[in-house]
Design a protein around this motif. Structure first.
Motif, mmCIF file in Angstrom:
data_model
loop_
_atom_site.group_PDB
_atom_site.id
_atom_site.type_symbol
_atom_site.label_atom_id
_atom_site.label_comp_id
_atom_site.label_asym_id
_atom_site.label_seq_id
_atom_site.Cartn_x
_atom_site.Cartn_y
_atom_site.Cartn_z
ATOM 1 N N LEU A 318 -121.775 57.025 -66.663
ATOM 2 C CA LEU A 318 -121.620 55.971 -65.664
ATOM 3 C C LEU A 318 -121.644 54.595 -66.323
ATOM 4 N N ALA A 319 -122.544 54.417 -67.289
ATOM 5 C CA ALA A 319 -122.620 53.130 -67.994
ATOM 6 C C ALA A 319 -121.308 52.823 -68.707
ATOM 7 N N GLU A 323 -118.723 49.682 -67.906
ATOM 8 C CA GLU A 323 -118.261 48.775 -68.967
ATOM 9 C C GLU A 323 -116.741 48.742 -69.030
ATOM 10 N N LEU A 324 -116.102 49.910 -68.926
ATOM 11 C CA LEU A 324 -114.648 49.963 -68.955
ATOM 12 C C LEU A 324 -114.034 49.254 -67.748
ATOM 13 N N ALA A 325 -114.660 49.428 -66.585
ATOM 14 C CA ALA A 325 -114.137 48.824 -65.359
ATOM 15 C C ALA A 325 -114.307 47.316 -65.362
ATOM 16 N N GLN A 340 -111.058 57.322 -67.312
ATOM 17 C CA GLN A 340 -110.619 56.832 -68.620
ATOM 18 C C GLN A 340 -111.674 57.044 -69.703
ATOM 19 N N VAL A 341 -112.846 57.556 -69.329
ATOM 20 C CA VAL A 341 -113.895 57.818 -70.321
ATOM 21 C C VAL A 341 -113.446 58.944 -71.238
ATOM 22 N N PRO A 359 -107.670 61.992 -64.990
ATOM 23 C CA PRO A 359 -107.312 62.061 -63.574
ATOM 24 C C PRO A 359 -107.263 63.483 -63.021
ATOM 25 N N ASP A 360 -106.886 64.445 -63.861
ATOM 26 C CA ASP A 360 -106.779 65.831 -63.397
ATOM 27 C C ASP A 360 -107.904 66.717 -63.909
ATOM 28 N N ASP A 361 -108.959 66.128 -64.465
ATOM 29 C CA ASP A 361 -110.067 66.917 -65.005
ATOM 30 C C ASP A 361 -111.360 66.119 -64.874
#
Length: 400
Positions: A318-319, A323-325, A340-341, A359-361
């Motif tokens: 989650l962290a 950060e990515l967002a 995207q992680v 997106p699919d996993d």
């Protein structure tokens, strides 16, 4: 001076308005993470282990500056591993401004939470749930899980049965919602590799399994799988099987291996030879680092469990997504960042294991080497990886 009395309906309306004055959207000043923790129900034996580590991890992050420079506040509710309670619990956490929710509860409840995560557009992540459907389609846009899925459990069990030449499987299970969900996924997969000759179920709080185990043994299995949330039922099952069929090969889910406080409560020698689906390996330096830190929090003799490692990794995933967002207040943007992680080194499994989403996993492990078949010795403590069979670490696919 005349005193005025507030009429009962006026007082009730005032209390209702006060109850509604809750934060319904994430605020910018700090990050709220929600946690649905079963602290009193059938999943409490493992949920509280995960929950305590989530709390410790949040405190550690805050001491180190928070996530993306923001302090983290953890809000907690308890659904007692009851799927009927879960929707209202998730909504309570959303109403308290949670940007994302950690599901430290049973698989049945985590599965029910998926529907609410979809309607509220809040990311949920399950550190202990095993049922693939918790993070699988349909309706999984905001739902994620950290452990290796049951489909891989079945593959590993089937490999182990084949390695030993086992042909006839007996299943002894508790009747909790979490285990019902697990068996719904596991049973059809096991049917493809071994004949399931008998299944016996009993209440989590049953006092005697002698009759059920006797009926199971009457079906003449050459291997038995115990499926339980752990705790009292698991110990009673292992004690009874050891007493009535001491030479019979036994397998179990992860629960028994992740509840070290219960080992000393087992009858001497009753766990000897039991093989459970573990998720920890002594070749992973991150697991050793986690244990070293947790001993400063939970005591110098604490033995790290997979629930600890997966709870810690849930918070770190989650962290990374926050950060990515670049934001925690936009739940849809945070969800896109979760997908995207990539390549987060795992605190559980063997050293090569990394965690990713796409997106699919929405199931984190990049390979089956998050699973480790582990054997108990005569002292009722795990002695290490089972030498007869282990899953390999082949990546799930080049797309990861």
């Amino acid at each position: 001076m005349r005193r005025t009395r507030m009429l009962p309906w006026v007082l009730a309306a005032a209390l209702l308005l006060a109850g509604c004055a809750q934060v319904r959207e994430p605020v910018d000043d700090y990050i709220v993470l929600g946690m649905d923790e079963d602290s009193t129900g059938p999943g409490a034996s493992y949920s509280t282990i995960a929950g305590d580590t989530v709390r410790a991890t949040v405190e550690r992050l805050n001491a180190e500056g928070g996530i993306a420079g923001k302090q983290v506040r953890l809000v907690v509710e308890n659904d007692e591993s009851s799927p009927t309670n879960t929707p209202s619990i998730i909504r309570k956490l959303v109403d308290q401004g949670a940007s994302a929710i950690i599901l430290a509860t049973g698989s049945g409840s985590a599965l029910q939470a998926k529907q609410i995560s979809q309607s509220t557009e809040v990311v949920t992540i399950a550190p202990a749930a095993l049922t693939d459907a918790v993070a699988g389609p349909p309706g999984n846009e905001f739902a994620y899980m950290v452990p290796n899925p049951l489909a891989q459990y079945a593959d590993v069990y089937c490999g182990a049965f084949a390695a030993q030449g086992k042909k006839r499987l007996g299943v002894l299970a508790d009747s909790s919602p979490a285990i019902a969900g697990i068996l719904a996924t596991l049973d059809p997969a096991l049917d493809k590799c071994i004949e399931v000759v008998g299944t016996q179920k009993a209440a989590v709080d049953t006092a005697d399994l002698t009759a059920g185990v006797t009926r199971l043994l009457d079906s003449d299995p050459d291997v038995v799988l115990v499926a339980s949330v752990g705790g009292h039922f698991e110990l009673l099952a292992q004690n009874t099987l050891h007493r009535l069929a001491p030479g019979l090969q036994r397998f179990s889910l992860a629960s028994i291996g992740n509840q070290p406080k219960s080992w000393k409560l087992a009858t001497p020698g009753s766990l000897d030879g039991l093989v459970y689906m573990g998720s920890l390996s002594n070749d992973n330096p991150r697991t050793a680092d986690l244990q070293k830190w947790l001993r400063t929090v939970k005591g110098p003799d604490y033995s790290v469990t997979a629930y600890d490692a997966q709870a810690y990794d849930s918070v770190m995933l989650l962290a990374r997504a926050i950060e990515l967002a670049g934001t925690h207040t936009d739940r849809q943007r945070l969800n896109q960042a979760m997908q995207q992680v990539r390549g987060l080194p795992a605190s559980f499994g063997r050293a090569p294991l990394t965690l990713s989403f796409a997106p699919d996993d929405h199931i984190a492990p990049d390979s089956a080497c998050g699973l480790v078949l582990t054997e108990f010795g005569p002292g009722n403590v795990p002695t290490g990886p089972w030498p007869e069979y282990q899953p390999d670490c082949t990546p799930k696919g080049a797309a990861r």
